[in-house]
Design a protein around this motif. Sequence first.
Motif, PDB file in Angstrom:
ATOM      1  N   LYS A   1      -3.732   3.642  -1.529  1.00  0.00           N
ATOM      2  CA  LYS A   1      -3.812   3.004  -2.844  1.00  0.00           C
ATOM      3  C   LYS A   1      -2.855   1.818  -2.832  1.00  0.00           C
ATOM      4  O   LYS A   1      -1.834   1.840  -2.142  1.00  0.00           O
ATOM      5  N   THR A   2      -3.214   0.793  -3.576  1.00  0.00           N
ATOM      6  CA  THR A   2      -2.252  -0.298  -3.722  1.00  0.00           C
ATOM      7  C   THR A   2      -1.108   0.211  -4.593  1.00  0.00           C
ATOM      8  O   THR A   2      -1.260   1.183  -5.342  1.00  0.00           O
ATOM      9  N   THR A   3       0.018  -0.435  -4.500  1.00  0.00           N
ATOM     10  CA  THR A   3       1.168   0.004  -5.284  1.00  0.00           C
ATOM     11  C   THR A   3       0.865  -0.052  -6.785  1.00  0.00           C
ATOM     12  O   THR A   3       1.303   0.811  -7.550  1.00  0.00           O
TER      13      THR A   3
ATOM     14  N   TYR B   1       0.817  -1.218   0.000  1.00  0.00           N
ATOM     15  CA  TYR B   1       0.000   0.000   0.000  1.00  0.00           C
ATOM     16  C   TYR B   1       0.860   1.281   0.000  1.00  0.00           C
ATOM     17  O   TYR B   1       1.977   1.312   0.506  1.00  0.00           O
ATOM     18  N   ILE B   2       0.276   2.350  -0.582  1.00  0.00           N
ATOM     19  CA  ILE B   2       0.868   3.708  -0.583  1.00  0.00           C
ATOM     20  C   ILE B   2      -0.146   4.651   0.052  1.00  0.00           C
ATOM     21  O   ILE B   2      -1.319   4.670  -0.337  1.00  0.00           O
ATOM     22  N   CYS B   3       0.293   5.450   1.030  1.00  0.00           N
ATOM     23  CA  CYS B   3      -0.596   6.427   1.648  1.00  0.00           C
ATOM     24  C   CYS B   3      -0.595   7.697   0.796  1.00  0.00           C
ATOM     25  O   CYS B   3       0.450   8.301   0.546  1.00  0.00           O
ATOM     26  N   VAL B   4      -1.783   8.112   0.336  1.00  0.00           N
ATOM     27  CA  VAL B   4      -1.906   9.329  -0.482  1.00  0.00           C
ATOM     28  C   VAL B   4      -2.731  10.390   0.233  1.00  0.00           C
ATOM     29  O   VAL B   4      -3.174  11.361  -0.378  1.00  0.00           O
ATOM     30  N   ASP B   5      -2.914  10.198   1.548  1.00  0.00           N
ATOM     31  CA  ASP B   5      -3.708  11.144   2.320  1.00  0.00           C
ATOM     32  C   ASP B   5      -2.954  12.478   2.431  1.00  0.00           C
ATOM     33  O   ASP B   5      -1.804  12.512   2.869  1.00  0.00           O
ATOM     34  N   PRO B   6      -3.562  13.607   2.017  1.00  0.00           N
ATOM     35  CA  PRO B   6      -2.868  14.919   2.067  1.00  0.00           C
ATOM     36  C   PRO B   6      -2.568  15.366   3.493  1.00  0.00           C
ATOM     37  O   PRO B   6      -1.703  16.225   3.705  1.00  0.00           O
ATOM     38  N   ASN B   7      -3.257  14.793   4.495  1.00  0.00           N
ATOM     39  CA  ASN B   7      -3.029  15.198   5.887  1.00  0.00           C
ATOM     40  C   ASN B   7      -2.068  14.274   6.626  1.00  0.00           C
ATOM     41  O   ASN B   7      -1.865  14.425   7.838  1.00  0.00           O
ATOM     42  N   CYS B   8      -1.474  13.334   5.915  1.00  0.00           N
ATOM     43  CA  CYS B   8      -0.580  12.373   6.549  1.00  0.00           C
ATOM     44  C   CYS B   8       0.751  13.023   6.910  1.00  0.00           C
ATOM     45  O   CYS B   8       1.354  13.708   6.089  1.00  0.00           O
ATOM     46  N   ASN B   9       1.207  12.801   8.135  1.00  0.00           N
ATOM     47  CA  ASN B   9       2.495  13.328   8.606  1.00  0.00           C
ATOM     48  C   ASN B   9       3.511  12.215   8.860  1.00  0.00           C
ATOM     49  O   ASN B   9       4.602  12.477   9.371  1.00  0.00           O
ATOM     50  N   VAL B  10       3.146  10.981   8.539  1.00  0.00           N
ATOM     51  CA  VAL B  10       4.040   9.852   8.773  1.00  0.00           C
ATOM     52  C   VAL B  10       5.130   9.852   7.711  1.00  0.00           C
ATOM     53  O   VAL B  10       4.854  10.040   6.516  1.00  0.00           O
ATOM     54  N   ALA B  11       6.357   9.670   8.129  1.00  0.00           N
ATOM     55  CA  ALA B  11       7.483   9.737   7.191  1.00  0.00           C
ATOM     56  C   ALA B  11       7.417   8.615   6.167  1.00  0.00           C
ATOM     57  O   ALA B  11       7.697   8.832   4.983  1.00  0.00           O
ATOM     58  N   LYS B  12       7.072   7.406   6.604  1.00  0.00           N
ATOM     59  CA  LYS B  12       7.056   6.256   5.702  1.00  0.00           C
ATOM     60  C   LYS B  12       5.682   6.122   5.079  1.00  0.00           C
ATOM     61  O   LYS B  12       4.694   5.860   5.754  1.00  0.00           O
ATOM     62  N   ARG B  13       5.607   6.325   3.745  1.00  0.00           N
ATOM     63  CA  ARG B  13       4.325   6.313   3.047  1.00  0.00           C
ATOM     64  C   ARG B  13       3.972   4.943   2.470  1.00  0.00           C
ATOM     65  O   ARG B  13       2.828   4.694   2.144  1.00  0.00           O
ATOM     66  N   ILE B  14       4.950   4.051   2.334  1.00  0.00           N
ATOM     67  CA  ILE B  14       4.696   2.731   1.777  1.00  0.00           C
ATOM     68  C   ILE B  14       4.784   1.680   2.883  1.00  0.00           C
ATOM     69  O   ILE B  14       5.609   1.795   3.799  1.00  0.00           O
ATOM     70  N   GLY B  15       3.921   0.679   2.848  1.00  0.00           N
ATOM     71  CA  GLY B  15       3.950  -0.317   3.904  1.00  0.00           C
ATOM     72  C   GLY B  15       3.085  -1.513   3.599  1.00  0.00           C
ATOM     73  O   GLY B  15       2.372  -1.562   2.598  1.00  0.00           O
TER      74      GLY B  15
ATOM     75  N   ALA C   1       0.158  -4.439   5.098  1.00  0.00           N
ATOM     76  CA  ALA C   1      -1.168  -4.284   5.706  1.00  0.00           C
ATOM     77  C   ALA C   1      -1.042  -3.919   7.173  1.00  0.00           C
ATOM     78  O   ALA C   1      -1.771  -3.066   7.687  1.00  0.00           O
ATOM     79  N   ASP C   2      -0.092  -4.547   7.910  1.00  0.00           N
ATOM     80  CA  ASP C   2       0.081  -4.251   9.330  1.00  0.00           C
ATOM     81  C   ASP C   2       0.622  -2.828   9.531  1.00  0.00           C
ATOM     82  O   ASP C   2       0.265  -2.149  10.502  1.00  0.00           O
ATOM     83  N   CYS C   3       1.504  -2.370   8.630  1.00  0.00           N
ATOM     84  CA  CYS C   3       2.020  -0.991   8.719  1.00  0.00           C
ATOM     85  C   CYS C   3       0.864  -0.002   8.683  1.00  0.00           C
ATOM     86  O   CYS C   3       0.821   0.979   9.430  1.00  0.00           O
ATOM     87  N   PHE C   4      -0.100  -0.244   7.797  1.00  0.00           N
ATOM     88  CA  PHE C   4      -1.219   0.682   7.648  1.00  0.00           C
ATOM     89  C   PHE C   4      -2.180   0.575   8.835  1.00  0.00           C
ATOM     90  O   PHE C   4      -2.828   1.560   9.183  1.00  0.00           O
ATOM     91  N   LEU C   5      -2.265  -0.630   9.430  1.00  0.00           N
ATOM     92  CA  LEU C   5      -3.078  -0.751  10.637  1.00  0.00           C
ATOM     93  C   LEU C   5      -2.450   0.028  11.778  1.00  0.00           C
ATOM     94  O   LEU C   5      -3.146   0.622  12.612  1.00  0.00           O
ATOM     95  N   ASP C   6      -1.098   0.073  11.812  1.00  0.00           N
ATOM     96  CA  ASP C   6      -0.399   0.769  12.901  1.00  0.00           C
ATOM     97  C   ASP C   6      -0.355   2.288  12.687  1.00  0.00           C
ATOM     98  O   ASP C   6      -0.622   3.063  13.609  1.00  0.00           O
ATOM     99  N   ASP C   7      -0.028   2.720  11.467  1.00  0.00           N
ATOM    100  CA  ASP C   7       0.270   4.146  11.249  1.00  0.00           C
ATOM    101  C   ASP C   7      -0.707   4.885  10.336  1.00  0.00           C
ATOM    102  O   ASP C   7      -0.733   6.124  10.317  1.00  0.00           O
ATOM    103  N   HIS C   8      -1.466   4.161   9.513  1.00  0.00           N
ATOM    104  CA  HIS C   8      -2.314   4.834   8.507  1.00  0.00           C
ATOM    105  C   HIS C   8      -3.740   4.293   8.547  1.00  0.00           C
ATOM    106  O   HIS C   8      -4.394   4.213   7.510  1.00  0.00           O
ATOM    107  N   ILE C   9      -4.213   3.950   9.699  1.00  0.00           N
ATOM    108  CA  ILE C   9      -5.487   3.242   9.808  1.00  0.00           C
ATOM    109  C   ILE C   9      -6.650   4.000   9.172  1.00  0.00           C
ATOM    110  O   ILE C   9      -7.533   3.415   8.549  1.00  0.00           O
TER     111      ILE C   9
END
Length: 265
Positions: A47-49, A18-32, A34-42
């Motif tokens: 978007k999928t890669t 997954y790639i985080c495309v949220d304009p309000n995201c402040n997390v340094a790591k944008r790619i991760g 499924a568990d990464c997104f549950l932890d940091d981008h829930i």
Amino acid sequence: MDIALCQNPNHDSQRLKYICVDPNCNVAKRIGCADCFLDDHITHIRKTTAQFKEQVSQSIDTISQVEFSKANSSPQKDLDCQIDFELENCIENIKSRFLAIKNDLKSQIDSDMLKVQDNCSQFKQNMNNELNPFKLTIENELPSLNQYELNQLVKFYQEAPKIHKHYSKASELLQDEKSKVKQKKQKHLNKMKSIIQVLLKEFNDLMTTKNVQIDDCSEYETPQKYTMSPNKMINLVETARSTRRFPMSQSQKKYFLSAVTKKLD
């Protein structure tokens, strides 16, 4: 090490999906994974890669299709033709006006000179009419002249200084008339020169960089004097740089301002 796998030891080497495309995201790591997104981008937009790559490629293709008009395009040629037409029309109008002034002046001068020439011819004719009889008489032997002819010669002899003064005065008057016509011509020429100088000055004033009038694309509004300062040019360039997503640094601004100022000078 497979870079396509998550390196978090707690995420069981899942694929980076997954790639985080949220304009309000402040997390340094944008790619991760499924568990990464549950932890940091829930709650973030993701978007999928595969989706991300496809949409970025589409955006690149869409932007690449934007066309910029070339200088030799049809509208530009039409504008060039219109400028040429208006300029030629302006020149012809000015030329026509000055030709009318010239013809009017020439007509006046010719008329005045014709009067002077007529007067000159008339005086010359009068003088010849008065002298010719005496020229013929004086060629004869004086004793052969009759009393009338001799008396006429004597009378002419007595009045010759007066006659000479009369025609000399007439000649001076004619010369004065010629001088007046010449002065009149010079006066009109000087006036035309002054008009041309005024026109050239007005033209130069209107065509200087700081006074060029630019219409704001509305034929119903009065054109305003417009000056694009170097700072405005910098703002324009910055706006063109993807809506300030890549703004100029201070050093770039300083360099650009220096270049623009030098160009305007």
